[in-house]
Write an enzyme that holds these catalytic residues in place. Structure first.
Site, PDB file in Angstrom:
ATOM      1  N   ARG A  38     -12.425  12.464   0.731  1.00 25.76           N
ATOM      2  CA  ARG A  38     -12.425  12.310   2.186  1.00 25.76           C
ATOM      3  C   ARG A  38     -12.711  13.633   2.899  1.00 25.76           C
ATOM      4  NH1 ARG A  38      -7.541   7.889   2.470  1.00 25.76           N
ATOM      5  NH2 ARG A  38      -8.920   6.103   2.336  1.00 25.76           N
ATOM      6  N   LYS A 199      -6.279 -13.715  -0.699  1.00 28.05           N
ATOM      7  CA  LYS A 199      -5.887 -14.819   0.185  1.00 28.05           C
ATOM      8  C   LYS A 199      -6.921 -15.182   1.234  1.00 28.05           C
ATOM      9  CE  LYS A 199      -1.342 -13.054   0.363  1.00 28.05           C
ATOM     10  NZ  LYS A 199      -0.890 -12.184   1.401  1.00 28.05           N
ATOM     11  N   GLY A 356     -11.872  -0.222   0.204  1.00 28.74           N
ATOM     12  CA  GLY A 356     -10.812  -0.804  -0.613  1.00 28.74           C
ATOM     13  C   GLY A 356     -11.235  -1.059  -2.045  1.00 28.74           C
ATOM     14  N   GLY A 379      -9.625  -1.359   5.925  1.00 29.39           N
ATOM     15  CA  GLY A 379      -9.241  -2.200   7.070  1.00 29.39           C
ATOM     16  C   GLY A 379     -10.286  -2.158   8.170  1.00 29.39           C
TER      17      GLY A 379
HETATM   18  P1  AMP Z   1      -7.214  -8.368  -1.255  1.00 29.79           P
HETATM   19  O1  AMP Z   1      -6.099  -7.398  -1.090  1.00 29.79           O
HETATM   20  O2  AMP Z   1      -7.089  -9.609  -0.454  1.00 29.79           O
HETATM   21  O3  AMP Z   1      -8.579  -7.727  -1.164  1.00 29.79           O
HETATM   22  O4  AMP Z   1      -7.102  -8.900  -2.749  1.00 29.79           O
HETATM   23  C1  AMP Z   1      -7.173  -8.060  -3.848  1.00 29.79           C
HETATM   24  C2  AMP Z   1      -6.300  -8.616  -4.911  1.00 29.79           C
HETATM   25  O5  AMP Z   1      -6.682  -9.957  -5.175  1.00 29.79           O
HETATM   26  C3  AMP Z   1      -6.422  -7.872  -6.195  1.00 29.79           C
HETATM   27  O6  AMP Z   1      -5.237  -7.185  -6.454  1.00 29.79           O
HETATM   28  C4  AMP Z   1      -6.687  -8.975  -7.241  1.00 29.79           C
HETATM   29  O7  AMP Z   1      -5.890  -8.836  -8.400  1.00 29.79           O
HETATM   30  C5  AMP Z   1      -6.300 -10.248  -6.489  1.00 29.79           C
HETATM   31  N1  AMP Z   1      -6.989 -11.436  -6.984  1.00 29.79           N
HETATM   32  C6  AMP Z   1      -8.305 -11.600  -7.125  1.00 29.79           C
HETATM   33  N2  AMP Z   1      -8.583 -12.799  -7.659  1.00 29.79           N
HETATM   34  C7  AMP Z   1      -7.408 -13.422  -7.880  1.00 29.79           C
HETATM   35  C8  AMP Z   1      -7.035 -14.677  -8.426  1.00 29.79           C
HETATM   36  N3  AMP Z   1      -7.953 -15.540  -8.861  1.00 29.79           N
HETATM   37  N4  AMP Z   1      -5.730 -14.978  -8.490  1.00 29.79           N
HETATM   38  C9  AMP Z   1      -4.809 -14.094  -8.055  1.00 29.79           C
HETATM   39  N5  AMP Z   1      -5.085 -12.885  -7.516  1.00 29.79           N
HETATM   40  C10 AMP Z   1      -6.374 -12.554  -7.438  1.00 29.79           C
END
Ligand code: AMP
Length: 399
Positions: A38, A199, A356, A379
């Site tokens: 950074r 999610k 991220g 973010g």
């Molecule tokens: P996010 O923070 O929403 O970008 O999600 C990232 C996280 O989603 C990572 O830590 C992954 O391990 C998790 N992830 C990705 N695919 C799956 C899945 N099929 N089931 C559960 N967790 C998941």
């Protein structure tokens, strides 16, 4: 939102005091910086200002001291590193915009560089307190925002200070805004967006906004299983956001109405349970997404989906990617994420990776040079894709 913002090249900085907000939120261990990425990203702006003979007053937050003067979150180590990179002394202020900063700012010569202490040592920073914004502004004649990573926050040092000073972007913010702004406003087509992550609820507005703009929307990661459940498939023990089933139906209908090709994974990696610890070796099988057994959960996209997603990315002219395709922290379940990163690296399209996890994946795989733009803001880049106005950019002067 207008992304046509003035930059440091559009304003006379010679001999002026320039307050430059950077993202120096670097990781440290036992008082040592473990990645200076950074800091290096901010150097083109700092060097430009120094070479133009500005009096450069840098500021940033580090960590979350929440208004407490935590010595382990002092920016002194950052001042030392900038000093090494710049080859000249960086004056360290002992406060944020207090007596020490004021006295040192007053004594600066053209081309001098000073760094203020961690802006989040002051409680008002994250509240966008006008008193702190004004105190920061009083140190300078011009405000430069070069911290894209915090551009989605309306804090005193990222936005509030622009109420009192002419405000322009630094090179890093300019690059982020011009590449991502153009991709969203006027993309070369076909325009493909790839979304992943855990999610659906975290990406509601991103999905909705991108459906207005893209030719193809690819959904992988944990999110995809809620879309499959919404189509009536049983997805076993996979992650499903039951409250978002109607939303997914709505988005699928919207895609159809708009003629957007909505691609979901046709096959998936399955296991009996989520790996624990997350990188533990576990037995993994593959099946079509229409045939997930009741006692199994989907944890990555399968090989057919990898191929289909890669083909879509390769035939695109613009690709935006945000979020892993599976539980990429586990080597066996990282294949989908690696396949997408590889497809972007191989594509001739303008490729943009949101910050991220997906940015980290591209960097770890050594693909960074083959991607057009890897955003420095997790973010912030997500809010950008949502079509939201970022306060740290909205506050800058239009061209
Ligand atoms: P996010 O923070 O929403 O970008 O999600 C990232 C996280 O989603 C990572 O830590 C992954 O391990 C998790 N992830 C990705 N695919 C799956 C899945 N099929 N089931 C559960 N967790 C998941």
């Amino acid at each position: 939102m207008n992304y046509n913002k003035k930059s440091i090249e559009d304003i006379e900085v010679a001999g002026k005091r320039v307050l430059c907000r950077c993202d120096f939120n670097v990781p440290t261990k036992e008082g040592k910086i473990t990645s200076d990425k950074r800091i290096k990203a901010a150097m083109p702006t700092i060097e430009y200002l120094v070479n133009k003979g500005a009096k450069v007053i840098l500021c940033s937050h580090m960590g979350k001291p929440k208004g407490e003067w935590k010595p382990e979150l002092s920016l002194k180590v950052v001042a030392e590193r900038i000093s090494e990179l710049l080859g000249k002394e960086v004056i360290m202020a002992n406060d944020v915009a207090g007596e020490d900063s004021k006295a040192k700012a007053a004594a600066m010569q053209n081309g001098d560089v000073m760094l203020l202490e961690n802006t989040r040592y002051i409680k008002g920073e994250t509240k966008n307190d006008p008193e702190l914004s004004k105190a920061l502004a009083d140190l300078a004649d011009i405000f430069v925002n070069d911290a894209f990573g915090t551009a989605h926050r309306a804090h005193s040092s990222t936005a509030g200070v622009a109420d009192y000073l002419p405000a322009v972007s630094g090179y890093l913010v300019q690059k982020e805004v011009s590449i991502m702004g153009k991709a969203l406003a006027n993309p070369e087509r076909p325009f493909v967006a790839i979304l992943g992550g855990a999610k659906v609820s975290d990406k509601l507005n991103v999905i909705n906004n991108l459906l207005e703009k893209v030719d193809t929307l690819i959904i992988g990661g944990g999110m995809a299983y809620t879309f499959m459940a919404a189509q009536g498939y049983s997805v076993g023990k996979s992650l499903v956001d039951n409250e978002k089933l109607d939303y997914c139906k709505e988005m699928m209908a919207k895609a159809q109405a708009k003629g957007v090709n909505l691609l979901l994974p046709v096959d998936t990696a399955i296991a009996e349970s989520f790996p624990s610890p997350i990188d533990a070796e576990i037995p993994v099988a593959y099946c079509d997404c229409t045939e997930i057994p009741a006692d199994q959960m989907g944890l990555d996209i399968g090989p057919k989906a990898c191929e289909a997603f890669a083909a879509a990315a390769k035939s695109a002219k613009t690709v935006v990617w945000n979020g892993p395709m599976g539980v990429f922290e586990n080597p066996t379940l990282a294949k989908g994420t690696i396949a997408v990163a590889q497809a972007l690296a191989d594509s001739d399209a303008v490729t943009i990776v949101g910050g991220g996890d997906s940015a980290a994946a591209c960097e770890q795989l050594g693909f960074a040079d083959k991607i057009t733009h890897i955003s420095t803001g997790g973010g912030a880049s997500l809010e950008f894709l949502e079509g939201l106005e970022l306060p740290g950019i909205a506050c800058l002067q239009d061209k």
